[in-house]
Every structure is written in structure tokens, then in C-alpha cells.
Design a protein around this motif. Structure first.
Motif, PDB file in Angstrom:
ATOM      1  N   VAL A 125      -7.487  -9.629   7.470  1.00 31.05           N
ATOM      2  CA  VAL A 125      -8.591  -9.294   8.375  1.00 31.05           C
ATOM      3  C   VAL A 125      -9.543 -10.468   8.521  1.00 31.05           C
ATOM      4  O   VAL A 125      -9.997 -10.782   9.625  1.00 31.05           O
ATOM      5  CB  VAL A 125      -9.322  -8.045   7.856  1.00 31.05           C
ATOM      6  N   THR A 134     -19.754 -12.746   4.749  1.00 32.18           N
ATOM      7  CA  THR A 134     -20.218 -11.421   4.323  1.00 32.18           C
ATOM      8  C   THR A 134     -19.043 -10.558   3.894  1.00 32.18           C
ATOM      9  O   THR A 134     -19.079  -9.912   2.845  1.00 32.18           O
ATOM     10  CB  THR A 134     -20.956 -10.743   5.489  1.00 32.18           C
ATOM     11  N   ALA A 135     -17.986 -10.572   4.726  1.00 29.17           N
ATOM     12  CA  ALA A 135     -16.859  -9.690   4.453  1.00 29.17           C
ATOM     13  C   ALA A 135     -16.153 -10.076   3.161  1.00 29.17           C
ATOM     14  O   ALA A 135     -15.715  -9.212   2.404  1.00 29.17           O
ATOM     15  CB  ALA A 135     -15.891  -9.719   5.626  1.00 29.17           C
ATOM     16  N   LEU A 187     -19.710 -13.944   9.556  1.00 30.07           N
ATOM     17  CA  LEU A 187     -19.162 -12.604   9.346  1.00 30.07           C
ATOM     18  C   LEU A 187     -18.171 -12.621   8.186  1.00 30.07           C
ATOM     19  O   LEU A 187     -18.196 -11.745   7.314  1.00 30.07           O
ATOM     20  CB  LEU A 187     -18.459 -12.100  10.604  1.00 30.07           C
ATOM     21  N   LEU A 246      -8.153 -12.865  10.791  1.00 33.89           N
ATOM     22  CA  LEU A 246      -8.209 -12.342  12.157  1.00 33.89           C
ATOM     23  C   LEU A 246      -9.574 -12.601  12.775  1.00 33.89           C
ATOM     24  O   LEU A 246      -9.678 -13.036  13.925  1.00 33.89           O
ATOM     25  CB  LEU A 246      -7.908 -10.841  12.140  1.00 33.89           C
ATOM     26  N   ILE A 247     -10.642 -12.354  11.992  1.00 36.72           N
ATOM     27  CA  ILE A 247     -11.987 -12.605  12.531  1.00 36.72           C
ATOM     28  C   ILE A 247     -12.133 -14.080  12.897  1.00 36.72           C
ATOM     29  O   ILE A 247     -12.637 -14.434  13.960  1.00 36.72           O
ATOM     30  CB  ILE A 247     -13.068 -12.214  11.501  1.00 36.72           C
ATOM     31  N   PRO A 303     -18.372 -16.082  13.622  1.00 36.80           N
ATOM     32  CA  PRO A 303     -17.271 -15.521  12.821  1.00 36.80           C
ATOM     33  C   PRO A 303     -17.303 -15.994  11.384  1.00 36.80           C
ATOM     34  O   PRO A 303     -16.990 -15.237  10.471  1.00 36.80           O
ATOM     35  CB  PRO A 303     -16.022 -16.033  13.535  1.00 36.80           C
ATOM     36  N   VAL A 343     -15.710  -4.987  -3.891  1.00 32.14           N
ATOM     37  CA  VAL A 343     -14.957  -3.741  -3.841  1.00 32.14           C
ATOM     38  C   VAL A 343     -13.686  -3.852  -4.665  1.00 32.14           C
ATOM     39  O   VAL A 343     -13.337  -2.950  -5.433  1.00 32.14           O
ATOM     40  CB  VAL A 343     -14.649  -3.371  -2.374  1.00 32.14           C
ATOM     41  N   THR A 386      -4.523  -3.785  -0.662  1.00 30.99           N
ATOM     42  CA  THR A 386      -5.804  -3.809   0.049  1.00 30.99           C
ATOM     43  C   THR A 386      -6.397  -5.217   0.013  1.00 30.99           C
ATOM     44  O   THR A 386      -7.010  -5.656   0.991  1.00 30.99           O
ATOM     45  CB  THR A 386      -6.807  -2.819  -0.561  1.00 30.99           C
ATOM     46  N   ILE A 422       0.833  -1.207   0.000  1.00 35.23           N
ATOM     47  CA  ILE A 422       0.000   0.000   0.000  1.00 35.23           C
ATOM     48  C   ILE A 422       0.866   1.254   0.000  1.00 35.23           C
ATOM     49  O   ILE A 422       0.491   2.280  -0.566  1.00 35.23           O
ATOM     50  CB  ILE A 422      -0.963  -0.027   1.206  1.00 35.23           C
ATOM     51  N   ILE A 445     -18.104  -8.773   0.229  1.00 33.19           N
ATOM     52  CA  ILE A 445     -17.922  -7.336   0.085  1.00 33.19           C
ATOM     53  C   ILE A 445     -16.539  -7.027  -0.472  1.00 33.19           C
ATOM     54  O   ILE A 445     -16.386  -6.224  -1.399  1.00 33.19           O
ATOM     55  CB  ILE A 445     -18.141  -6.635   1.441  1.00 33.19           C
ATOM     56  N   SER A 446     -15.513  -7.720   0.039  1.00 34.60           N
ATOM     57  CA  SER A 446     -14.160  -7.408  -0.428  1.00 34.60           C
ATOM     58  C   SER A 446     -13.999  -7.793  -1.891  1.00 34.60           C
ATOM     59  O   SER A 446     -13.322  -7.101  -2.653  1.00 34.60           O
ATOM     60  CB  SER A 446     -13.121  -8.112   0.432  1.00 34.60           C
ATOM     61  N   MET A 479     -10.314 -14.869  16.050  1.00 39.72           N
ATOM     62  CA  MET A 479     -10.931 -14.283  17.234  1.00 39.72           C
ATOM     63  C   MET A 479     -12.046 -15.153  17.774  1.00 39.72           C
ATOM     64  O   MET A 479     -12.354 -15.107  18.955  1.00 39.72           O
ATOM     65  CB  MET A 479     -11.476 -12.891  16.893  1.00 39.72           C
ATOM     66  N   PHE A 522      -4.596  -7.261   2.544  1.00 45.18           N
ATOM     67  CA  PHE A 522      -5.028  -6.788   3.868  1.00 45.18           C
ATOM     68  C   PHE A 522      -6.384  -7.375   4.227  1.00 45.18           C
ATOM     69  O   PHE A 522      -6.620  -7.799   5.366  1.00 45.18           O
ATOM     70  CB  PHE A 522      -5.070  -5.260   3.863  1.00 45.18           C
ATOM     71  N   SER A 523      -7.281  -7.437   3.226  1.00 39.98           N
ATOM     72  CA  SER A 523      -8.615  -7.976   3.520  1.00 39.98           C
ATOM     73  C   SER A 523      -8.506  -9.446   3.924  1.00 39.98           C
ATOM     74  O   SER A 523      -9.211  -9.888   4.830  1.00 39.98           O
ATOM     75  CB  SER A 523      -9.533  -7.793   2.324  1.00 39.98           C
TER      76      SER A 523
END
Lengths: 112, 494
Positions: free
Chosen positions: A39, A75-76, A72, A42-43, A69, A83, A32, A20, A79-80, A46, A35-36
Motif C-alpha cells: 500500500v 504517517t502510514a 502520507l 501504491l501511494i 504522498p 499496529v 498484513t 493472510i 502507524i503500520s 500514485m 500488504f502494508s
């Protein structure tokens, strides 16, 4: 297991940060995207890894794994995906019209 | 009856999808989208009044009781913002009818405006933090499309930065969500608030709260606003007005919600840090508003100043100042949309964007000139216009809690706003008339009518402040007493 994954996430985030911080727009977009992924991992981490059975009542014994998770992340990820697709097309259009992929040259006229 | 509160999200999405199939029928698209927005306005007025009589309304999707399911929560704060957003969008749509052009209208302009509205309304109404992320994304994806639609060089150049910075902010939002879920094990905002109150806001939760602060600050343009002036000055006028009115307000809403409901235990973060950030935002925004000669940039920096001002209300944190902030958000949505429309119309009429290239517009377009004067007074907070009430309440709150530095900054910023807008006014609207009567472009009725409507809105919001004070007081009461919200969400069936 968690520690291992967290280290993997750390490496991914480092790679993403490096990408980046460069000036080339394609590298930034790839950054990006990486990075997604970090993430999403990470979810997942967690929520705790490999703790318990499939969360189906009557089909498996307690304790159950946390199903949230995963919902989640699903969904993420969608979206990623959307995008990233959009931003790649946008970068291509910008390259076609403005004729550069270098962010320094995308700053615009100096005295605007 | 509770199902009503999902309508502000579901109607725009459904209608937007239908409009995609009505692509060639521009007139029909216009009519349907305007009727939709008026319909949502009606629904939100109805729900707002029901919230006053019945208390906070919630809707558990698929009957999953909180904290297990996703839910929508309608309190006065959320409904006031939904209502204002719907009115502002409806009026901006009227402006778009005559200004946006056939090329945009056939390229799914109206569907994307409706998707944007759906995302904005969803963000206001949701009671679940992950759902907030999803609604943010709906709103942002629509805004990515709207900002790039048209594809001129400056648009592409600025929008790629806008998109990249927002994508990054979104992933940071997810990081914060992941940590929060790992720490408290829930995503329902009321439930998080309860858990945080039980465990106490330790160092870990404070770190997470700072992560949320960074994310929402990026969206709201608090301190991290470097992307804002560039990207808000390139899209077509109607789109810029929508962005200036709605997008930063969603970030501000999220800041208010998280830092009054969830992370209110540590005043060092929720008050000192936000106060410092708001103060710097005000100062830098003021410098920007004075420094530039491009009308669009001056107007964009005025958005930044307003963000700083509204968050001073949160940083001060008394019930009075929060009420002031709520008044000011509503006022700012209306006045900023009006200001963006005026600036865009000015560029349309003269074909130039620098203030020293225009002059004497009041001779050519008297009504337009006076409308600009009206919005200048309104944003500077001159009574009886709408900015006055918000400013006085924020000021009163700041005096009550003894935050004199913030008070001083807030009121100096009002003077700078007045100066920066008067500079536009004196340079472009007063002065020698340089457009002869033969050369002047006729003012389109479709452009002046929305501006006058916004003018009427700002006057009536100022004069009718008493009328909405009940709603605002209730909203401020809910924000400053988290237990009201928590009881409404976690308190079983109604």
C-alpha cells in the motif's frame, strides 16, 4: 517506471493475500505487514515517480515533485509499525494463554 | 474562537498523557477523566450553538488555506455526534468506576478511554480524508488495547480476530485513499467533492467509491459484521458499552459523509447498493438476535440491526430520512450503551449469561427490571421515548421516495428488536424468583446510577425532540446539500 512498480505492488499483494489466507496467526500478521508495504508503494506511485525536482522554492527549478504522498507514507509507516508491533505481542500472549496459533482452534467452544 | 473546535480532540489526548503519569492514584484518575468528559460536553454544546448562529466553523491548522492544509470542520452533524459521544462516555466512565476493578484502573484504563474518545471526536470533526484515516487509527489502537485489557482467554481469542480484520480494513482504506489521490489529486473532502462534480463520477471513481464503501462497512458493521458479535461480547461491560455506542457510529458517520458529500452522483452505488446491504444486514441481524440465548450476543446483534436501520435512512436519501437517521444515531448511542450496561449488570448480578439460567430478577432488583423495560420500549420505538422520532422520520422519508421494501424491512426489524428484548425481559426479569433474598448480590449504587442516567437521557431525548429538532434539521440540510459544506470550507476566510 510506474508500470514496473505497479507490477511489484501486484506481486506483494499476491504474496500478502496468500499469507493472510493461511491459518497460522504468524503468517497472517506477516501478510498484513507485506500488504502494508504494498500500500505504501501504491501511494508513492500514485503521486508520480521521478517527475520534477526537490520541492524547495528558490533552491530548485520547477516543476517540483509532489511532496504530499511522501508525507502520507511517513504517517502510514509509523502507524503500520505500531499496529504490527501490537499485534505481534497480542499473538504471543494469545499463544501463551490459549496454547495455539491455529485459527481453526481459536474459534472457541462450539455452542457458545 | 475557531480554535475551540480542536478541543474535543486535544483535551482527551493531553489529559490521557497526564493520566499515564498518575498511574497509582486511581481516585485522582477517575476524577480527572470524568471532569474532562464533562468539560468536552460543555465545549461541544457551546460549539453546536455557535454553528447554529454563525454557520459551519472551520479551523485551518497552521493557517494553511484549504485545500492545502489539514483542517477541522464543525457542522451540526459532527457536533451533535461529538456531544452525544461525550455524554455517553462520561456516563460509561461512572459505570466503570464501580465495575472495572483495580487491575484495569492501574493498567492505564482511563488514559485509553480518553485516547479512544480523542480518535472518535477527531474522526467526526476532520475535513480531510487522510486525517480521517489517522483519527481512525488513533481510535482503533485505543480500542485494541481496551478490548484485550484483562487478558482472559475468550478476550484474547476474539480480540485477535478483531485486530486482524481492522488492520486489514485500514490498509484497504489506504488503498482507496491512494487511488483517490491519484485520480483527483487532493485529500480535502470539500475539494474532492468539487473535483468529482467537475469531472463526473466515471467508472474509476465509482470503483473507488465501492472500495470506500467496503472499508467503512467493515468499520460500521454494515453487511460485513461477522467480527462484531464475538468481539463486542468479550470485553468488560463498561468497555463493551463504549464500543457498542461509539465505534460502529464512527463508521456510519464516515459512510454518511462520503456518500452525501463526495460520491452522491451515482444513485446505483449510493442508494441501491447501500439499500441492499442495509436490508441484508437487518435480516441477518434479526435472525442473530432471535437465535442466541446468550444475553451479550443478543445485545450485540441488536447493534447490527441498528446499523442496518440507520443506513436505510442514507439509502433512501431524502432530507427527511437523513434527519431521521441522525435522530436515530443519537438515540442509538444512548440506548445501546444503556442496553450493554444492563446486560453486563445482569451477568454481574447472577453470574450467568444464558437467558434460561436467570429468572425473576424484578423481585430482587425492581428498579433494574423497569429500566430494562424502558430500554426495550425505547429501542422498539414506542413513543414518547427517543427511538420513536427517528423511526417515524425514516419511515416518512421511505414513503416519500417510494422505497416500500426498505420501509417494510425497517419496521419488521423494530418488531424483532422488541421480540428479542422482550424474550430477555420475560425470561430473566419476570418469572419465578430463583435468587433468595439472602443469596442476592447487593446492587451497587455506582452501577444503577449510570443506567438511570441513560434512562433519563432516553426519556428526555424523546420528550425534548422538539428542542433538538433545529439542530438535526440543520445537520440534515447540510448533508443533503453538499454545496453548503463546500462553500463553508472553500469559501475563503471568515
Amino acid at each position: 517506471m510506474e508500470t514496473l512498480i505497479i507490477m511489484l505492488i501486484g506481486i506483494l499483494v499476491a504474496v500478502a493475500t496468500y499469507l493472510i489466507l493461511s491459518r497460522n496467526i504468524i503468517r497472517i500478521i506477516l501478510g498484513t505487514a507485506v500488504f502494508s508495504h504494498a500500500v505504501h508503494l501504491l501511494i508513492l506511485t500514485m503521486g508520480g515517480l521521478k517527475q520534477g525536482n526537490v520541492p524547495l522554492l528558490k533552491e530548485a527549478d520547477a516543476p517540483y515533485a509532489d511532496a504530499l504522498p511522501q508525507a502520507l507514507i511517513l504517517t502510514a509507516i509509523v502507524i503500520s509499525f505500531a499496529v504490527t508491533a501490537f499485534i505481534l505481542v497480542l499473538a504471543y500472549r494469545t499463544y501463551q494463554d490459549v496454547g495455539t496459533e491455529d485459527l481453526d482452534e481459536l474459534r472457541g467452544p462450539k455452542n457458545e | 474562537m475557531n480554535n475551540l473546535i480542536v478541543l474535543p480532540l486535544i483535551i482527551p489526548i493531553m489529559v490521557g498523557i497526564i493520566l499515564v503519569f498518575l498511574r497509582p492514584y486511581v481516585k485522582l484518575q477517575r476524577a480527572i477523566s470524568l471532569i474532562t468528559m464533562i468539560g468536552i460536553t460543555g465545549v461541544s454544546v457551546f460549539v453546536l450553538n455557535r454553528v447554529q448562529t454563525d454557520g459551519i466553523i472551520r479551523l485551518d491548522f497552521a493557517g494553511w488555506q484549504p485545500p492545502f492544509g489539514i483542517l477541522f470542520v464543525a457542522d451540526s452533524f459532527a457536533m451533535l455526534l461529538v456531544l452525544t459521544a461525550s455524554i455517553v462516555t462520561a456516563i460509561c466512565l461512572i459505570y466503570a468506576f464501580s465495575s472495572i476493578g483495580d487491575k484495569h484502573e492501574k493498567m492505564y484504563f482511563y488514559p485509553f478511554v480518553l485516547f479512544l474518545v480523542a480518535g472518535v471526536n477527531g474522526s467526526f470533526l476532520t475535513g480531510d480524508l487522510f486525517n480521517l484515516f489517522v483519527c481512525f487509527e488513533v481510535m482503533l489502537l485505543a480500542s485494541y488495547v481496551l478490548i484485550t485489557l484483562g487478558g482472559t482467554k475468550p478476550q484474547l481469542r476474539e480480540s485477535i480476530k478483531y485486530v486482524v480484520i481492522n488492520v486489514l480494513a485500514s490498509w484497504f482504506f489506504l488503498v482507496a485513499l491512494a487511488y483517490l489521490y491519484g485520480t483527483v489529486g487532493t485529500l480535502n473532502m470539500a475539494h474532492i467533492s468539487e473535483r468529482v462534480a467537475e469531472e463526473g463520477q466515471g467508472p474509476l471513481l465509482t470503483t473507488i467509491s465501492i472500495l470506500f464503501l467496503i472499508v467503512f462497512s467493515l468499520k460500521a458493521g454494515l453487511l460485513l459484521f461477522f467480527w462484531l458479535p464475538g468481539s463486542y461480547s468479550v470485553p468488560p461491560t463498561a468497555v463493551a458499552a463504549l464500543f457498542g455506542a461509539l465505534l460502529t457510529k464512527v463508521g456510519i458517520y464516515a459512510l454518511f459523509r462520503t456518500f452525501t458529500l463526495i460520491f452522491y452522483h451515482d444513485p446505483l452505488i449510493s442508494q441501491t447498493l447501500i439499500g441492499i446491504m442495509a436490508g441484508i444486514t437487518l435480516i441477518v441481524g434479526c435472525i442473530g438476535a432471535i437465535a442466541f440465548k446468550d444475553v451479550r450476543l443478543i445485545v450485540s446483534y441488536n447493534v447490527v440491526i441498528a446499523v442496518g436501520f440507520i443506513l436505510i435512512g442514507l439509502a433512501v436519501g431524502t432530507e427527511t430520512s437523513i434527519a431521521g437517521s441522525i435522530y436515530y444515531i443519537i438515540h442509538d448511542m444512548i440506548a445501546k450503551a444503556m442496553l450493554f450496561l444492563l446486560a453486563g449488570t445482569m451477568i454481574y448480578l447472577t453470574g450467568k449469561s444464558k437467558i434460561d439460567e436467570m429468572s425473576g430478577l424484578i423481585r430482587n432488583y425492581p428498579l433494574f427490571g423497569w429500566m430494562f423495560f424502558l430500554v426495550t420500549c425505547s429501542l422498539a420505538g414506542i413513543p414518547p421515548l427517543s427511538g420513536f422520532v427517528g423511526k417515524i422520520l425514516v419511515g416518512q422519508g421511505a414513503i416519500e421516495s417510494g422505497s416500500y421494501i426498505l420501509l417494510g424491512l425497517a419496521f419488521i426489524s423494530s418488531i424483532v428488536v422488541l421480540y428479542s428484548l422482550l424474550r430477555i425481559f420475560l425470561n430473566t426479569i419476570f418469572g419465578e424468583t430463583i435468587i433468595s433474598l439472602e443469596d442476592e448480590k447487593p446492587m451497587k449504587m455506582g452501577m444503577i446510577i449510570p443506567i438511570v442516567l441513560f434512562g433519563i437521557a432516553t426519556i428526555s431525548l424523546g420528550l425534548g425532540a422538539e428542542f433538538i429538532s433545529g439542530y438535526v434539521a440543520d445537520a440534515a440540510h447540510t448533508l443533503s446539500n453538499p454545496s453548503v459544506y463546500i462553500d463553508a470550507v472553500m469559501g475563503g476566510d471568515k
